[in-house]
Write a protein that holds these residues in place. Sequence first.
Motif, short mmCIF file in Angstrom:
data_model
loop_
_atom_site.label_atom_id
_atom_site.label_comp_id
_atom_site.label_asym_id
_atom_site.label_seq_id
_atom_site.Cartn_x
_atom_site.Cartn_y
_atom_site.Cartn_z
N SER A 1 7.44 -1.55 3.67
CA SER A 1 6.74 -2.80 4.00
C SER A 1 5.76 -2.98 2.86
O SER A 1 5.04 -4.19 3.19
N LEU A 2 5.62 -2.27 1.88
CA LEU A 2 4.59 -2.54 1.05
C LEU A 2 4.68 -3.57 0.12
O LEU A 2 5.74 -3.81 -0.41
N ARG A 3 3.48 -4.52 0.19
CA ARG A 3 3.79 -5.64 -0.83
C ARG A 3 2.88 -5.61 -2.13
O ARG A 3 3.11 -6.29 -3.19
N LYS A 4 1.78 -4.92 -1.66
CA LYS A 4 0.82 -4.88 -3.04
C LYS A 4 -0.13 -3.34 -3.06
O LYS A 4 -0.44 -3.05 -1.96
N VAL A 5 0.06 -3.12 -4.42
CA VAL A 5 -0.86 -1.79 -4.50
C VAL A 5 -1.93 -2.15 -5.53
O VAL A 5 -1.36 -2.58 -6.81
N LYS A 6 -3.25 -1.75 -5.67
CA LYS A 6 -4.22 -2.27 -6.52
C LYS A 6 -5.14 -1.23 -6.61
O LYS A 6 -5.43 -0.64 -5.68
N LEU A 7 -5.32 -0.82 -7.94
CA LEU A 7 -6.06 0.33 -8.39
C LEU A 7 -7.50 -0.17 -9.44
O LEU A 7 -7.09 -0.85 -10.25
N LYS B 1 6.33 -4.71 -10.25
CA LYS B 1 5.30 -5.83 -9.99
C LYS B 1 4.38 -5.84 -8.77
O LYS B 1 3.32 -6.45 -8.68
N ARG B 2 4.75 -4.80 -7.95
CA ARG B 2 3.76 -4.65 -6.86
C ARG B 2 2.45 -4.01 -7.14
O ARG B 2 1.49 -4.08 -6.41
N PHE B 3 2.53 -3.30 -8.57
CA PHE B 3 1.31 -2.61 -8.64
C PHE B 3 0.23 -3.23 -9.80
O PHE B 3 0.97 -3.83 -10.69
#
Length: 486
Positions: free
Chosen positions: A383-389, A413-415
Amino acid sequence: MDWIRLTKSGKDLTGLKGRLIEVTEEELKKHNTKDDCWICIRGFVYNVTPYMEYHPGGEDELMRAAGSDGTDLFDQVHRWVNYESMLKECLVGRMAVKPALPKDYHEEKKVLNGMLPKSQVADTLAKEGCSSPSYDWFQTDSSVTIVIYTKQKDINLDSVIVDHQDDSFRAEILIKDYSYIIHVELSHEIEEDFSVRVVENVGKIEIVLKKKENASWKRLGHPLENHNSLILRKDTGLYYRKCRLISKEGVTHDTKLFCLMLPPSTHLQVPVGQHVYLKLTITGTEIVKPYTPVSDSLLSEFKEPVLLNNKYIYFLIKIYPAGLFTPELDQLQIGDFVSVSNPEGSFKISQFQELEDLFLLAAGTGFTPMVKILNYALTNIPSLRKVKLMFFNKTEDDIIWRSQLEKLAFKDKRFDVEFVLSAPTSEWNGKWGHISPALLSEFLKRSSDKSKVLICICGPTPFTEQGIRLLRDRNFSKEEIHSFTA
């Protein structure tokens, strides 16, 4: 170090001239001032008066437990500290055992030394939708198989910790907030290596031991401490095994990647988001520090799933030249040993269920819990759309695995990763400053208005506390925020 020197000076720190006494509750309560302070931890009473000025948390923190049982408070603040070693010269004695109550006396059953009465175990688990675990064993000419029935459907290899040291065999099964322990002195010798298999859909665990001799066993062995018991995890105590240092390599100017190898007679996989404790003996005193394992490389974690060799544990550790623990760790030679504890931590994989947006806030080595979280999220959450650090550091030279993070962002591209520096050079074109509303407002943009969000934060205490305040100000709930201890 000043405290260690004092404990080795021969000075009488208890005021009892070497005698150990039995301490009643009434006697303990009398010693409740800064000039005369006794504290009970797990049934042992210590005169901490001489330790007051050396306590890193200050006198007031110690005084919260003055003249009373400070076990719960100690566990809340720093249960990993080896107080037995640090305070051994302050030991006054044991708490006196209360007289037995009459049979017709009725009182609410309580946890005793971490162990719940059997009937209460069943009641407690039943309330949580669980059944009480049990075990059995059988043998062939060449092997002994221990079968543990957890009656849980969410058991996996991370839930199983097995150690065979000398004749002692110990298996700890992590079930929600409890540990089910099998601990016996085996009746016959076995080979070092063994296998562990989990049947996840029924929660059955099989541990296959290889016999050294093809003799028939009449019994599994002699029961040892906590055998066949279900104990609250926070009360189990830290169990260690000695791991060999295999390699250490520089990552930044002051951070190194350490690789430790588990003994062949240990099965241990540290769950995502959990930490362990490393223990060294320094000038005769055991010193313990918590660290979160990482992978050997950020990018290698994103290959196709393979059967990995789980005998190695990696740590990214910053070396503090004026520190007590890390310089000693850095001076270890390849082949030397470090004691590693069982894993601990409150993070649960279930927090990832149906997750759409994952935001990671890290400062310095607070990046370490994020490594396995990144891996798990990008490879296991459909279900993950986006991961941001957002990664905070002092200078560019302090950024751990910068090139790997940038390559990962290019590959998936999700990260996305943003670096923020508090003391940049004039050539720095990126973001700078400390954690603030302005930095977070742009960073914390959801993929959709009602997307399921998790925010993980780790770093020095002021960073984490300020970050949580800012997140709450932005109306993120407690369930949407998970903080780790750096």
